[in-house]
Write a protein that holds these residues in place. Structure first.
Motif, mmCIF file in Angstrom:
data_model
loop_
_atom_site.group_PDB
_atom_site.id
_atom_site.type_symbol
_atom_site.label_atom_id
_atom_site.label_comp_id
_atom_site.label_asym_id
_atom_site.label_seq_id
_atom_site.Cartn_x
_atom_site.Cartn_y
_atom_site.Cartn_z
ATOM 1 N N MET A 81 8.684 3.361 4.326
ATOM 2 C CA MET A 81 10.119 3.319 4.046
ATOM 3 C C MET A 81 10.360 2.862 2.594
ATOM 4 N N ARG B 124 -4.361 6.377 3.762
ATOM 5 C CA ARG B 124 -5.579 6.266 4.579
ATOM 6 C C ARG B 124 -5.273 5.853 6.011
ATOM 7 N N SER B 125 -4.039 5.956 6.433
ATOM 8 C CA SER B 125 -3.762 5.761 7.866
ATOM 9 C C SER B 125 -2.496 6.504 8.202
ATOM 10 N N ALA C 291 7.022 -0.174 7.244
ATOM 11 C CA ALA C 291 7.771 -0.815 6.155
ATOM 12 C C ALA C 291 7.344 -0.240 4.803
ATOM 13 N N ARG C 292 6.043 -0.029 4.626
ATOM 14 C CA ARG C 292 5.528 0.496 3.346
ATOM 15 C C ARG C 292 6.041 1.916 3.090
ATOM 16 N N LEU D 258 3.130 -1.550 11.933
ATOM 17 C CA LEU D 258 4.385 -2.152 11.434
ATOM 18 C C LEU D 258 4.354 -2.216 9.907
ATOM 19 N N ALA D 259 3.229 -2.666 9.370
ATOM 20 C CA ALA D 259 3.103 -2.719 7.906
ATOM 21 C C ALA D 259 3.274 -1.323 7.310
ATOM 22 N N VAL E 55 -4.006 -5.924 16.255
ATOM 23 C CA VAL E 55 -4.120 -5.570 14.830
ATOM 24 C C VAL E 55 -3.563 -4.166 14.581
ATOM 25 N N HIS E 56 -3.822 -3.258 15.517
ATOM 26 C CA HIS E 56 -3.322 -1.883 15.402
ATOM 27 C C HIS E 56 -1.794 -1.874 15.347
ATOM 28 N N LEU F 147 0.202 -4.366 14.358
ATOM 29 C CA LEU F 147 0.651 -4.981 13.104
ATOM 30 C C LEU F 147 0.375 -4.057 11.916
ATOM 31 N N GLY F 148 -0.742 -3.351 11.964
ATOM 32 C CA GLY F 148 -1.047 -2.402 10.893
ATOM 33 C C GLY F 148 -0.008 -1.291 10.823
ATOM 34 N N THR G 187 2.738 0.831 -4.713
ATOM 35 C CA THR G 187 1.470 1.415 -5.164
ATOM 36 C C THR G 187 0.316 1.095 -4.207
ATOM 37 N N ASP G 188 0.642 0.577 -3.016
ATOM 38 C CA ASP G 188 -0.374 0.453 -1.963
ATOM 39 C C ASP G 188 -0.650 1.844 -1.392
ATOM 40 N N HIS G 189 -1.895 2.070 -0.995
ATOM 41 C CA HIS G 189 -2.261 3.354 -0.367
ATOM 42 C C HIS G 189 -1.796 4.545 -1.202
#
Lengths: 180, 180
Positions: B154, B179-180, B151-152, B147-148, B141-142, B144-145, B173-175
Motif C-alpha cells: 500500500m 520476493r513474496s 502495509a508495504r 501483514l507487513a 510468522v506467515h 505477520l509477514g 525501497t524494501d523488496h
C-alpha cells in the motif's frame, strides 16, 4: 497512484485501530522486541507516531499554510519518545495516539485544502524544497511503513522457532541490517 | 523468544481484525496495487490467507497428529486464490477469512496440545522434517509477514507522490525485487 486528499485521510484514520487490533493486550515480549540495537520496538513505534502528531506533520503543514517568507520546518527528533514515554504503558500510548490523530485529522479536514494549497512550498531542514502535497503523501507512507515495521519486528521474535521454514518466510530476513 | 501456544493463538486471532481495520472499505486502487508482476496485492494476500486456512496449517497439523507412518504434507498451491476469488469482493473475503480463522483456532484450542505433541514430526514436501511446534510458529510468522507485505505494498502506491522524502521512508525501497 496520484495523491488524493480524501482517501489519504481515510488511511490515516485507520492507523490507530490497526495498531490497537495488533498490539492491545499482547505480551510485553512481543511489543518490546527489536530487530537491532538502535531500531524501534512496536512500543517505540507508537511513541514515534505520537511524536509525529505533536511535532511533525501538522506543525509542518501549518508552517507551509502560514505562507511566510521562510517556510522552514523544525528538525524532527526521532528519539524524543524514548525519555517521554519511559514510564508509560502501551495501552495508554495507543489511546493517546488515537486521540491526537483524530484531532489532527479533524483539523486537516477543516482546512478544506484545494489543489492550489497542496502545491504550496515548505523547506525541509535536510531534504530541501517540498510541497504540502508531498508532506501529506509522506505522512501516509510513514504510517504504512511503521505498520510494516511493527509486523516485521514481531515476526522476527519467532525467528529461531520456525526451524527449516526460514527461506519460505522472507519477512524474517528483511532488514538484516536494521534501517528504520 | 521461545514458542508458546497461548500467545501464538492470541496473535493468530488478531489477524482478521487487523486486516479489516486496514482494508475494509478502502478504494480498489489501494487493495489491487502490487509491487511487481508476480507478487500479491492486498486482495491477493487475503485470498492467500484463506487458502492457508483451508489447505495449509490445520490440514498439516492434522497429518502430524494422526501419527501415521508417513506424515507427509500435501504441497501447497500459492496461487490457488487467483482463480478461486476472481469474482469475489474484498469484503466477502475478509469476512470469510475471519470465519475460517475463528473455526480453526477453536479446533486448535480443543486439541489442548501439550509439550510432547508439539514435538511430533511431519514431513514438508520440500523442507524435510519439521515439528508441530515449528509449523505453528511458522503460521504466526506467515501472518505477520503478510501483514507487513500489505502495509508495504500500500505504501508503494504513493512512491511517486512523496517527492524528496524517499530516502527517509525505507518501506518504499524494501523488496525492490519482490520476493513474496
Amino acid at each position: 497512484m496520484p495523491f488524493e486528499l480524501a482517501p489519504s485521510i481515510d488511511l490515516l484514520r485507520r492507523t490507530p485501530a490497526v495498531l490497537t487490533a495488533l498490539l492491545e493486550g499482547v505480551d510485553a515480549a512481543w511489543f518490546r522486541g527489536r530487530e537491532g540495537p538502535d531500531s524501534f520496538s512496536p512500543f517505540d513505534v507508537v511513541g514515534h507516531l505520537i511524536d509525529g502528531e505533536e511535532t511533525d506533520w501538522i506543525p509542518r503543514a501549518r508552517i507551509i499554510l502560514a505562507r511566510g517568507p521562510q517556510p522552514r520546518f523544525e528538525p524532527y527528533d526521532r528519539f524524543r519518545h524514548r525519555s517521554r514515554n519511559a514510564d508509560r504503558t502501551l495501552e495508554s500510548l495507543l489511546a493517546e495516539f488515537a486521540r491526537l490523530r483524530e484531532d489532527n485529522l479533524e483539523l486537516l479536514r477543516s482546512w478544506r485544502l484545494g489543489p492550489d494549497q497542496l502545491e504550496l512550498p515548505g523547506q525541509h531542514p535536510s531534504l530541501g524544497p517540498v510541497t504540502l502535497r508531498q508532506l501529506l503523501a509522506a505522512w501516509v507512507v510513514h504510517d504504512l511503513g511503521h505498520l510494516a515495521q511493527v509486523a516485521r519486528v514481531m515476526a522476527k521474535q519467532y525467528r529461531e522457532e520456525v526451524g527449516p521454514w526460514v527461506p519460505y518466510l522472507p519477512v524474517l530476513t528483511d532488514h538484516e541490517v536494521p534501517r528504520s
